[in-house]
Enzyme design. Structure first.
Site, short mmCIF file in Angstrom:
data_model
loop_
_atom_site.label_atom_id
_atom_site.label_comp_id
_atom_site.label_asym_id
_atom_site.label_seq_id
_atom_site.Cartn_x
_atom_site.Cartn_y
_atom_site.Cartn_z
N GLY A 78 1.06 -1.07 0.09
CA GLY A 78 -0.24 -0.24 0.13
C GLY A 78 0.90 1.30 0.25
CE LYS A 110 9.21 17.01 52.35
NZ LYS A 110 8.98 17.62 53.34
CG HIS A 111 7.01 12.01 52.20
ND1 HIS A 111 7.65 12.35 51.63
CD2 HIS A 111 6.75 13.25 53.50
CE1 HIS A 111 8.43 12.23 52.21
NE2 HIS A 111 8.87 12.73 53.30
N GLY A 142 11.37 21.40 50.99
CA GLY A 142 11.56 20.58 49.98
C GLY A 142 9.88 19.41 49.80
CG ASN A 193 -8.94 7.90 59.44
OD1 ASN A 193 -9.96 7.09 58.99
ND2 ASN A 193 -8.89 7.07 60.35
CG HIS A 200 -6.99 3.04 52.36
ND1 HIS A 200 -8.36 3.47 51.27
CD2 HIS A 200 -6.82 3.15 53.03
CE1 HIS A 200 -8.89 2.81 52.47
NE2 HIS A 200 -8.44 3.20 53.95
#
Length: 529
Positions: free
Chosen positions: A38, A280-281, A310, A423, A529
């Site tokens: 083609g 952060k995290h 940071g 939580n 979570h």
């Protein structure tokens, strides 16, 4: 079959014709016979290359709008025949099948067609059949056949030929076979997932995910863990699609935290004004709206200056020079925004380790999608948390009615709580967080942590009272006991937004009434979570 194989005959059939002509010329210069189909054949022939049509090899023309062209023994026999098997060689001779030493195929652009918003029928027509069949055949027979499925590997093949007297080594062919099988697997995953969505199949019997390597990483969450960053091709502005203007290479944790920051700040419509999130995290340590970007940043920073060091800064509007000047006053890992002006880029240029990412837009927080997480022996898949509640969806359950200001702050805090690890407890005042408690086993502990952070910040700012005095509070899930409400009242909070749904809702409501708090239920929770 582990010895080097000379390339005498190649079949090229590509949808993406980037680099095709130059690559084919270099093959032809090495004496490689070119077969094609083609549009690929047409492009090479127009460039002056000598090309044999596959139809001339098979004795059958392309038919059914190109759906049938390579599905023929003359092609698959040439790819699959074992060159050290006398029966295979005899069959090839008997049926006039010539060996194919190199297969170069990239597939119909199915993923791009879906991403463009094309209709069902157009997507179906862009499902490649012959291409994957040939790729799998060539990859299976990598003892004798080289397969190339990515334009980026053209040069690698040419280098391999230069280094090995116009031959390919078994190691090279085996590596390309793995790449080939990964490509067809990703292609089939894209098709099956698209079709599951198209027919509203929420839990298909089999679910496959695939990604393309974007970046090898020095390590994962910790230095002893290997890691890499793969992109799925999802059309969603964010860290995967961002342009990095400067700074060190992103790490595993940078990528994870930057994604969390940008998804959070995107919850706030830029048409309603600037917003800033500091992460952060993967948890927000400060989120705020403001009259300007610098105002939003300062207010977010003043929630928890210690944790912001940071951290990752995300903005819902373009970064300007004044805001950049403020951000660089402390060490920041990454700043991500839809765009950045030249002043901001110049200011950041003096901070060689600070990464600046721009995305060109914001992800849609209401957009559906799939997220997944690995567990031992399997993975969990779920729809993206695109839940949203407005003021009209709230149910006031206490005698005291919240004020309009409190309602606005509660909806702000609720939005932030959606992005806090459960939580989750978020204190907010004047559309800025003033305390965040995250990731605790007890909701009361999260309540106390948020209060303590607020007290520490008030002391740092030289204020006489904790910032939680007069604040509203959002909880990502219901309060199972009245002690959580009592702890909020002790912190000075005046209004609470929570999902409701506890067996002890009546007890919790009674405690709020006794303590003079206003409380509303959303009927929706945001566990993270």
């Amino acid at each position: 079959m582990s010895h080097p194989i000379a390339l005498k005959r190649a079949l090229i059939s590509v949808s993406d014709k980037t680099g095709l002509i130059e690559f084919a010329r270099k093959l032809e210069a090495r004496g490689v016979e070119l077969l094609s189909t083609g549009g690929s054949a047409k492009a090479m022939r127009e460039a002056g290359l000598t090309v044999t049509d596959v139809a001339d090899v098979t004795g059958f023309p392309e038919m059914m709008d190109g759906r049938v062209k390579t599905l023929h023994p003359a092609v698959h026999g040439g790819l699959l025949a074992l060159r050290d098997n006398q029966e295979h060689l005899a069959a090839m001779e008997s049926h006039g099948i010539g060996p194919i030493d190199l297969l170069v195929v990239n597939l119909y652009p199915f993923e791009a067609t879906v991403a463009s918003g094309a209709g069902y029928d157009d997507c179906i027509e862009n499902i490649d059949i012959g291409g994957p069949a040939m790729i799998r055949a060539a990859a299976k027979n990598h003892g004798f056949v080289t397969v190339i499925v990515d334009v980026q590997d053209y040069d690698a093949l040419l280098v391999e030929l230069d280094d090995n007297d116009d031959r390919t080594t078994y190691e090279f062919r085996r590596r390309q076979a793995q790449i080939a099988y990964a490509r067809t697997a990703a292609y089939d995953a894209a098709v099956s997932n698209w079709m599951a969505d198209a027919i509203d199949e929420e839990t298909p019997r089999r679910r496959a995910f695939a990604g393309t390597l974007a970046q090898g990483l020095r390590y994962g969450e910790n230095p002893h863990q290997t890691a890499a960053f793969y992109v799925t091709g999802e059309v969603r502005p964010g860290v995967a699609s961002a342009r990095q203007w400067q700074g060190k290479e992103l790490s595993y944790n940078n990528i994870n935290d930057t994604d969390a920051a940008f998804e959070l700040v995107a919850e706030f419509d830029p048409a309603d004004g600037p917003a800033c999130a500091i992460i952060k995290h993967a948890n927000p340590c400060g989120v705020a709206r403001g009259a300007t970007a610098i105002d939003a940043y300062k207010r977010a920073f003043d929630c928890d200056r210690t944790s912001a060091f940071g951290g990752i800064v995300a903005l819902n509007q373009p970064l300007d020079g004044a805001t950049a000047e403020e951000i660089v006053k402390i060490f920041t890992e990454v700043v991500i925004a839809p765009d950045a002006d030249e002043d901001a880029k110049r200011i950041f240029a003096a901070k060689k380790n600070l990464r600046l990412l721009t995305t060109g837009g914001l992800p849609d927080p209401r957009e559906a999608g799939i997220t997944f997480r690995q567990v031992a022996g399997g993975f969990l898949a779920q729809g993206r948390d695109n839940g949203h509640v407005g003021a009209d969806a709230l149910k006031i359950v206490t005698r005291r009615q919240p004020s309009e200001t409190e309602l606005a702050d509660m909806l702000f805090a609720w939005t932030v709580a959606k992005h806090v690890k459960s939580n989750a407890i978020v204190y907010a005042k004047d559309r800025a967080t003033v305390g965040v408690g995250a990731g605790q086993m007890s909701r009361v502990d999260s309540t106390r942590i948020g209060r303590r952070k607020s007290e520490d910040m008030a002391e740092a700012l030289g204020l006489p009272l904790p910032l939680t005095i007069g604040a509203v509070v959002a909880s990502d899930a219901f309060f199972p006991f009245a002690d959580g409400i009592e702890a909020l009242a002790e912190a000075g909070a005046k209004a609470v937004i929570q999902p409701g749904g506890s067996m002890r809702d009546d007890e919790v409501i009674a405690a709020a009434d006794r303590l003079g708090l206003a409380m509303v239920f959303t009927g929706q929770r945001h566990f993270r979570h």
